[in-house]
Structures are given as structure tokens and as C-alpha cells.
Scaffold this motif. Structure first.
Motif, PDB file in Angstrom:
ATOM      1  N   CYS A  95     -17.164 100.193 114.893  1.00 35.22           N
ATOM      2  CA  CYS A  95     -16.731  99.153 115.837  1.00 35.22           C
ATOM      3  C   CYS A  95     -16.221  97.895 115.146  1.00 35.22           C
ATOM      4  N   ILE A  96     -16.157  97.876 113.802  1.00 36.85           N
ATOM      5  CA  ILE A  96     -15.596  96.718 113.109  1.00 36.85           C
ATOM      6  C   ILE A  96     -14.089  96.737 113.313  1.00 36.85           C
ATOM      7  N   CYS A  97     -13.559  95.637 113.838  1.00 37.51           N
ATOM      8  CA  CYS A  97     -12.126  95.584 114.127  1.00 37.51           C
ATOM      9  C   CYS A  97     -11.387  94.603 113.221  1.00 37.51           C
ATOM     10  N   PHE A  98     -12.120  93.686 112.565  1.00 36.48           N
ATOM     11  CA  PHE A  98     -11.474  92.735 111.660  1.00 36.48           C
ATOM     12  C   PHE A  98     -12.511  92.172 110.701  1.00 36.48           C
ATOM     13  N   GLU A  99     -12.132  92.067 109.441  1.00 42.71           N
ATOM     14  CA  GLU A  99     -13.013  91.471 108.432  1.00 42.71           C
ATOM     15  C   GLU A  99     -12.266  90.367 107.703  1.00 42.71           C
ATOM     16  N   ASN A 100     -12.967  89.268 107.466  1.00 42.76           N
ATOM     17  CA  ASN A 100     -12.430  88.194 106.645  1.00 42.76           C
ATOM     18  C   ASN A 100     -13.440  87.979 105.518  1.00 42.76           C
ATOM     19  N   GLU A 101     -13.257  88.724 104.448  1.00 45.65           N
ATOM     20  CA  GLU A 101     -14.205  88.668 103.333  1.00 45.65           C
ATOM     21  C   GLU A 101     -14.242  87.292 102.700  1.00 45.65           C
ATOM     22  N   ALA A 102     -13.104  86.589 102.650  1.00 45.92           N
ATOM     23  CA  ALA A 102     -13.062  85.247 102.051  1.00 45.92           C
ATOM     24  C   ALA A 102     -13.977  84.283 102.810  1.00 45.92           C
ATOM     25  N   MET A 103     -14.059  84.433 104.128  1.00 42.09           N
ATOM     26  CA  MET A 103     -14.921  83.578 104.948  1.00 42.09           C
ATOM     27  C   MET A 103     -16.322  84.171 105.089  1.00 42.09           C
ATOM     28  N   GLY A 104     -16.497  85.431 104.707  1.00 39.16           N
ATOM     29  CA  GLY A 104     -17.796  86.080 104.812  1.00 39.16           C
ATOM     30  C   GLY A 104     -18.190  86.403 106.237  1.00 39.16           C
ATOM     31  N   ILE A 105     -17.213  86.803 107.047  1.00 42.17           N
ATOM     32  CA  ILE A 105     -17.460  87.144 108.454  1.00 42.17           C
ATOM     33  C   ILE A 105     -16.717  88.431 108.802  1.00 42.17           C
ATOM     34  N   TYR A 106     -17.101  89.005 109.917  1.00 39.12           N
ATOM     35  CA  TYR A 106     -16.344  90.124 110.471  1.00 39.12           C
ATOM     36  C   TYR A 106     -16.520  90.131 111.991  1.00 39.12           C
ATOM     37  N   PHE A 107     -15.699  90.922 112.641  1.00 41.96           N
ATOM     38  CA  PHE A 107     -15.731  91.048 114.092  1.00 41.96           C
ATOM     39  C   PHE A 107     -15.952  92.503 114.461  1.00 41.96           C
ATOM     40  N   ILE A 108     -16.714  92.703 115.539  1.00 46.11           N
ATOM     41  CA  ILE A 108     -16.846  94.032 116.120  1.00 46.11           C
ATOM     42  C   ILE A 108     -16.193  94.000 117.497  1.00 46.11           C
ATOM     43  N   GLU A 109     -15.808  95.162 117.977  1.00 43.08           N
ATOM     44  CA  GLU A 109     -15.146  95.273 119.273  1.00 43.08           C
ATOM     45  C   GLU A 109     -16.017  96.095 120.210  1.00 43.08           C
ATOM     46  N   ASP A 110     -16.254  95.554 121.413  1.00 39.34           N
ATOM     47  CA  ASP A 110     -17.096  96.265 122.379  1.00 39.34           C
ATOM     48  C   ASP A 110     -16.265  97.301 123.136  1.00 39.34           C
ATOM     49  N   PRO A 111     -16.873  98.100 124.011  1.00 43.64           N
ATOM     50  CA  PRO A 111     -16.131  99.159 124.706  1.00 43.64           C
ATOM     51  C   PRO A 111     -14.964  98.666 125.560  1.00 43.64           C
ATOM     52  N   ASP A 112     -14.971  97.389 125.951  1.00 49.30           N
ATOM     53  CA  ASP A 112     -13.874  96.861 126.760  1.00 49.30           C
ATOM     54  C   ASP A 112     -12.825  96.124 125.938  1.00 49.30           C
ATOM     55  N   GLY A 113     -13.041  96.036 124.630  1.00 51.19           N
ATOM     56  CA  GLY A 113     -12.068  95.366 123.773  1.00 51.19           C
ATOM     57  C   GLY A 113     -12.394  93.913 123.464  1.00 51.19           C
ATOM     58  N   TYR A 114     -13.546  93.415 123.932  1.00 48.40           N
ATOM     59  CA  TYR A 114     -13.950  92.057 123.584  1.00 48.40           C
ATOM     60  C   TYR A 114     -14.395  92.033 122.122  1.00 48.40           C
ATOM     61  N   TRP A 115     -14.062  90.944 121.426  1.00 49.13           N
ATOM     62  CA  TRP A 115     -14.462  90.790 120.040  1.00 49.13           C
ATOM     63  C   TRP A 115     -15.732  89.963 119.945  1.00 49.13           C
ATOM     64  N   VAL A 116     -16.608  90.352 119.020  1.00 52.29           N
ATOM     65  CA  VAL A 116     -17.847  89.643 118.747  1.00 52.29           C
ATOM     66  C   VAL A 116     -17.865  89.316 117.255  1.00 52.29           C
ATOM     67  N   GLU A 117     -17.973  88.027 116.933  1.00 53.34           N
ATOM     68  CA  GLU A 117     -17.998  87.600 115.538  1.00 53.34           C
ATOM     69  C   GLU A 117     -19.417  87.716 114.987  1.00 53.34           C
TER      70      GLU A 117
END
Length: 122
Positions: A95-117
Motif C-alpha cells: 500500500c506504499i504509494c510514495f516515498e520521500n527518503e530525503a525527508m524520511g517519510i512515506y505515504f500509504i494509500e487506502d482502499p478508496d485512494g486516500y493518502w496517509v502520511e
């Protein structure tokens, strides 16, 4: 005047799928449910059992297709002391949809497409 955050709402297409996702991915548990007298909607409040803030999931019976989230520039965020373990779980869940390693964060995507940081606790 004093204001405090109470909850954030998102509408979900498949309530059971969303409840399972938020439980597995973030450990959020149902703490309150409102069923419409005519069964036209269900509102479920989820808690992290650490703060008073709630995530409100709203399911509408007559909804026939998934929600259009547009550019989806809105997100909610969670911190964790167990960032690496969380990252491994979310990789396994695919469910990881985006990672920003430089900032040390990532986002996951729920079943409806909402992003969670997901952020490490600092």
C-alpha cells in the motif's frame, strides 16, 4: 474562542474493506458507530487509543461507484516510534504509494485512494 480538533471525515465505498485496512495498517479501532434509521448510511469513528482525535468513515448505501478524489492533495498523517517496522508492514501490504527518503517519510494509500502520511516520531 478556543477550538480543538475532534475528527476528520472521509467517505468510503466499501466500509468493511476500509475498516480492515485501517486496523491492519494503522491499528485504528472502531469506538463508535451510527446507523441511519433507514439504513441509508453508516458512520464509524476510529481511534488510535492514544489521542482524542478520531477518523470518521462514512458509508452511503446508495453510492454505486468509487469516489473521485481529484488531485488527492489532501492527506492525514500519523507518527510512529516503530517507523522501520511500519514500513515493512506497509511494503508487505503493498500500500506504499510514495516515498520521500530525503525527508524520511512515506505515504500509504487506502482502499478508496486516500493518502496517509507516515512519519517517524521525532
Amino acid at each position: 474562542m478556543d477550538f480543538k480538533f475532534v475528527h476528520n471525515n472521509i467517505n468510503v465505498f466499501d466500509l468493511q474493506k476500509s475498516l480492515a485496512f485501517y486496523d491492519k495498517a494503522l491499528g485504528l479501532k472502531e469506538v463508535r458507530r451510527i446507523n441511519a434509521p433507514d439504513d441509508s448510511f453508516i458512520i464509524v469513528y476510529l481511534s488510535d487509543n492514544q489521542t482524542n482525535h478520531r477518523l470518521e468513515l462514512t458509508w452511503l448505501r446508495d453510492r454505486t461507484e468509487p469516489y473521485d478524489l481529484g488531485d488527492n492533495e489532501i492527506h492525514i498523517a500519523f507518527t510512529t516510534q516503530h517507523y522501520q517496522e511500519a514500513h515493512q508492514l506497509h511494503q508487505q501490504m503493498e500500500c506504499i504509494c510514495f516515498e520521500n527518503e530525503a525527508m524520511g517519510i512515506y505515504f500509504i494509500e487506502d482502499p478508496d485512494g486516500y493518502w496517509v502520511e507516515i512519519l517517524p516520531e521525532r
